[in-house]
Design a protein around this motif. Structure first.
Motif, mmCIF file in Angstrom:
data_model
loop_
_atom_site.group_PDB
_atom_site.id
_atom_site.type_symbol
_atom_site.label_atom_id
_atom_site.label_comp_id
_atom_site.label_asym_id
_atom_site.label_seq_id
_atom_site.Cartn_x
_atom_site.Cartn_y
_atom_site.Cartn_z
ATOM 1 N N ARG A 103 3.507 3.344 1.064
ATOM 2 C CA ARG A 103 2.081 3.016 1.182
ATOM 3 C C ARG A 103 1.178 4.185 1.538
ATOM 4 N NH1 ARG A 103 0.892 -0.280 6.634
ATOM 5 N NH2 ARG A 103 2.285 0.788 8.076
ATOM 6 N N SER A 104 1.753 5.368 1.688
ATOM 7 C CA SER A 104 0.895 6.559 1.790
ATOM 8 C C SER A 104 0.556 7.100 0.406
ATOM 9 C CB SER A 104 1.593 7.653 2.601
ATOM 10 O OG SER A 104 2.712 8.178 1.890
ATOM 11 N N LEU A 105 1.288 6.626 -0.611
ATOM 12 C CA LEU A 105 1.126 7.146 -1.969
ATOM 13 C C LEU A 105 0.230 6.278 -2.832
ATOM 14 C CD1 LEU A 105 4.875 8.053 -2.574
ATOM 15 C CD2 LEU A 105 3.008 9.673 -2.224
ATOM 16 N N ALA A 106 0.252 4.972 -2.580
ATOM 17 C CA ALA A 106 -0.538 4.008 -3.341
ATOM 18 C C ALA A 106 -0.607 2.734 -2.509
ATOM 19 C CB ALA A 106 0.104 3.740 -4.707
ATOM 20 N N PRO A 107 -1.506 1.809 -2.847
ATOM 21 C CA PRO A 107 -1.621 0.577 -2.064
ATOM 22 C C PRO A 107 -0.283 -0.134 -1.898
ATOM 23 C CG PRO A 107 -3.495 0.770 -3.523
ATOM 24 C CD PRO A 107 -2.563 1.890 -3.882
ATOM 25 N N GLU A 108 -0.044 -0.643 -0.697
ATOM 26 C CA GLU A 108 1.266 -1.179 -0.330
ATOM 27 C C GLU A 108 1.689 -2.372 -1.176
ATOM 28 O OE1 GLU A 108 0.728 -4.269 3.271
ATOM 29 O OE2 GLU A 108 0.122 -2.223 3.779
ATOM 30 N N ASN A 109 3.008 -2.492 -1.326
ATOM 31 C CA ASN A 109 3.619 -3.606 -2.047
ATOM 32 C C ASN A 109 3.065 -3.788 -3.451
ATOM 33 O OD1 ASN A 109 5.649 -4.604 -0.295
ATOM 34 N ND2 ASN A 109 4.121 -5.636 0.971
ATOM 35 N N THR A 110 2.718 -2.673 -4.096
ATOM 36 C CA THR A 110 2.292 -2.724 -5.496
ATOM 37 C C THR A 110 3.289 -1.960 -6.356
ATOM 38 O OG1 THR A 110 0.938 -0.707 -5.361
ATOM 39 C CG2 THR A 110 -0.158 -2.811 -4.860
ATOM 40 N N LEU A 111 3.263 -2.251 -7.646
ATOM 41 C CA LEU A 111 4.131 -1.532 -8.567
ATOM 42 C C LEU A 111 3.694 -0.084 -8.713
ATOM 43 C CD1 LEU A 111 4.692 -4.244 -11.333
ATOM 44 C CD2 LEU A 111 5.960 -3.865 -9.206
ATOM 45 N N LEU B 289 3.917 -9.599 -0.392
ATOM 46 C CA LEU B 289 2.795 -9.603 0.556
ATOM 47 C C LEU B 289 3.354 -9.458 1.959
ATOM 48 C CD1 LEU B 289 -0.352 -10.056 0.773
ATOM 49 C CD2 LEU B 289 0.213 -12.435 1.330
ATOM 50 N N HIS B 290 2.775 -8.545 2.738
ATOM 51 C CA HIS B 290 3.273 -8.328 4.094
ATOM 52 C C HIS B 290 2.675 -9.314 5.091
ATOM 53 C CE1 HIS B 290 3.195 -6.578 8.166
ATOM 54 N NE2 HIS B 290 4.440 -6.210 7.860
ATOM 55 N N ASP B 291 1.342 -9.369 5.172
ATOM 56 C CA ASP B 291 0.693 -10.224 6.160
ATOM 57 C C ASP B 291 0.829 -11.690 5.757
ATOM 58 O OD1 ASP B 291 -0.017 -7.724 6.984
ATOM 59 O OD2 ASP B 291 -2.172 -8.066 6.951
ATOM 60 N N LEU B 292 0.640 -12.584 6.738
ATOM 61 C CA LEU B 292 0.681 -14.012 6.428
ATOM 62 C C LEU B 292 -0.607 -14.494 5.781
ATOM 63 C CD1 LEU B 292 2.581 -15.444 9.528
ATOM 64 C CD2 LEU B 292 3.465 -14.984 7.230
ATOM 65 N N ASN B 293 -1.616 -13.598 5.662
ATOM 66 C CA ASN B 293 -2.816 -13.937 4.889
ATOM 67 C C ASN B 293 -3.128 -12.788 3.936
ATOM 68 O OD1 ASN B 293 -4.943 -12.055 6.015
ATOM 69 N ND2 ASN B 293 -4.332 -13.090 7.904
ATOM 70 N N LEU B 294 -4.104 -13.023 3.063
ATOM 71 C CA LEU B 294 -4.410 -12.089 1.975
ATOM 72 C C LEU B 294 -5.545 -11.126 2.300
ATOM 73 C CD1 LEU B 294 -4.270 -14.956 -0.599
ATOM 74 C CD2 LEU B 294 -2.852 -12.905 -0.849
ATOM 75 N N LEU B 295 -6.089 -11.173 3.498
ATOM 76 C CA LEU B 295 -7.359 -10.499 3.769
ATOM 77 C C LEU B 295 -7.253 -8.980 3.866
ATOM 78 C CD1 LEU B 295 -8.855 -13.016 6.346
ATOM 79 C CD2 LEU B 295 -9.401 -12.782 3.910
ATOM 80 N N ARG B 296 -6.240 -8.459 4.543
ATOM 81 C CA ARG B 296 -6.190 -7.016 4.779
ATOM 82 C C ARG B 296 -5.853 -6.224 3.524
ATOM 83 N NH1 ARG B 296 -2.241 -3.468 5.450
ATOM 84 N NH2 ARG B 296 -0.683 -5.142 5.508
ATOM 85 N N SER B 297 -4.923 -6.716 2.718
ATOM 86 C CA SER B 297 -4.390 -5.903 1.622
ATOM 87 C C SER B 297 -4.912 -6.290 0.244
ATOM 88 C CB SER B 297 -2.857 -5.956 1.631
ATOM 89 O OG SER B 297 -2.409 -7.294 1.522
ATOM 90 N N THR B 298 -5.900 -7.182 0.194
ATOM 91 C CA THR B 298 -6.528 -7.520 -1.085
ATOM 92 C C THR B 298 -8.035 -7.681 -0.884
ATOM 93 O OG1 THR B 298 -6.562 -9.958 -0.993
ATOM 94 C CG2 THR B 298 -4.470 -8.908 -1.610
ATOM 95 N N ASN B 299 -8.742 -8.000 -1.961
ATOM 96 C CA ASN B 299 -10.181 -8.239 -1.885
ATOM 97 C C ASN B 299 -10.497 -9.728 -1.749
ATOM 98 O OD1 ASN B 299 -9.392 -8.894 -4.508
ATOM 99 N ND2 ASN B 299 -11.348 -8.296 -5.413
ATOM 100 N N ALA B 300 -9.598 -10.498 -1.138
ATOM 101 C CA ALA B 300 -9.800 -11.945 -0.998
ATOM 102 C C ALA B 300 -11.076 -12.287 -0.240
ATOM 103 C CB ALA B 300 -8.593 -12.573 -0.307
ATOM 104 N N SER B 301 -11.491 -11.436 0.697
ATOM 105 C CA SER B 301 -12.680 -11.752 1.500
ATOM 106 C C SER B 301 -13.962 -11.767 0.681
ATOM 107 C CB SER B 301 -12.825 -10.744 2.644
ATOM 108 O OG SER B 301 -13.051 -9.442 2.139
ATOM 109 N N VAL B 302 -13.963 -11.105 -0.482
ATOM 110 C CA VAL B 302 -15.164 -11.063 -1.319
ATOM 111 C C VAL B 302 -14.952 -11.691 -2.688
ATOM 112 C CG1 VAL B 302 -16.087 -9.016 -0.168
ATOM 113 C CG2 VAL B 302 -14.599 -8.729 -2.163
#
Length: 275
Positions: A19-27, A56-69
């Motif tokens: 996750r220092s190279l690209a967004p976490e848990n992505t291909l 997905l790491h967290d139990l919700n989608l907010l930190r690692s995606t754009n779910a909030s918007v």
């Protein structure tokens, strides 16, 4: 392949794909981790409303995606993965860096106005997609099953071990996978269902129990401890008993060198490019 040393060095596991190279848990992350020389990668899996297994790491989608918007999710809180079908989750962008890893070009949160043709490797992948890419890249994959025993209602969370193992078998990846979890009942169940698939028990940094006893009870092949309070004596005792030791999340070169001297079999790191 096996969970032993390669050329007298530990296996390098890219944490959440690197996750220092690209967004976490992505291909996108795992492709970059392979380029950086990682032997394998660690990922986290959960379940969707329609029973699909996603990364997905967290139990919700907010930190690692754009779910909030995103309009589908912003008007229908809470943004919990098991409340949405895979088709809906695939609409999200996972092109989000944690603040401490964020490159300068990401400072303006470009995911807020990304076009519809966002590459698939920057969306939330399924476990099937992750396994297929791992096979293509000839990489180990450490599938951490998040503990859903209290978070997810009904049968969705209750059958996650069976679902994960079924997907691994379908993709013919039995010999390149380690199944791990902080829920040691998941690990034990995995070994009961598929004895030939390697497993690991995860423990917190401040774990003060007996790692060999924890591994024995779960029938695990490996111990995955937080590294901060790890001692050389514990590493050697576990290794002498024939159990692999793969500490997480080791990001400083000095810690990597020390743990390598102690004889760990693997290092889980956000920085595979530094080893």
């Amino acid at each position: 392949m096996s969970l032993s040393l390669i050329n007298k060095r530990p296996l390098i596991w890219a944490h959440r794909g690197g996750r220092s190279l690209a967004p976490e848990n992505t291909l996108a992350a795992v492709r970059k981790a392979k380029e950086a020389g990682a032997d394998g990668w660690e990922l986290d899996v959960q379940v969707t409303k329609d029973g699909e297994i996603i990364l997905l790491h967290d139990l919700n989608l907010l930190r690692s995606t754009n779910a909030s918007v995103h309009p589908v999710f912003a008007v229908n809180p809470p943004a919990l993965p098991w409340r949405f079908a895979l088709e809906e989750i695939k609409q999200l962008s996972a092109n989000v860096f944690p603040r401490r890893f964020c490159p300068p070009k990401y400072k303006r949160q470009p995911w807020r106005d990304l076009p519809e043709n966002l590459p698939d490797d920057l969306r939330i992948p399924t476990l099937v997609e992750a396994l297929k890419l791992s096979r293509e890249l000839d990489m180990w994959i450490n599938v951490e099953i998040k503990d859903l025993s209290k978070a997810v209602p009904g049968s969705l969370g209750g059958k996650i071990v069976e679902k994960v193992l079924g997907i691994i078998r379908e993709q013919s990846m039995d010999d390149q996978v380690v199944v791990s979890s902080f829920n040691h009942d998941y690990v034990r169940r995995s070994k009961e269902i598929a004895p030939h698939i390697l497993t690991g028990v995860l423990t917190e940094h401040n774990f003060d129990g007996d790692p060999l006893e924890a591994a024995r009870k779960a029938g695990a092949d490996a111990w995955h401890p937080g590294f901060r309070f790890l001692t050389e004596e514990k590493v050697k005792a576990v290794r002498e008993a024939g159990v692999a030791v793969n500490p997480y999340t080791v990001n400083e070169v000095e810690d990597m060198q020390r743990l390598t001297k102690w004889g760990v079999t693997g290092l889980v790191t956000d920085y595979p490019q530094n080893i």
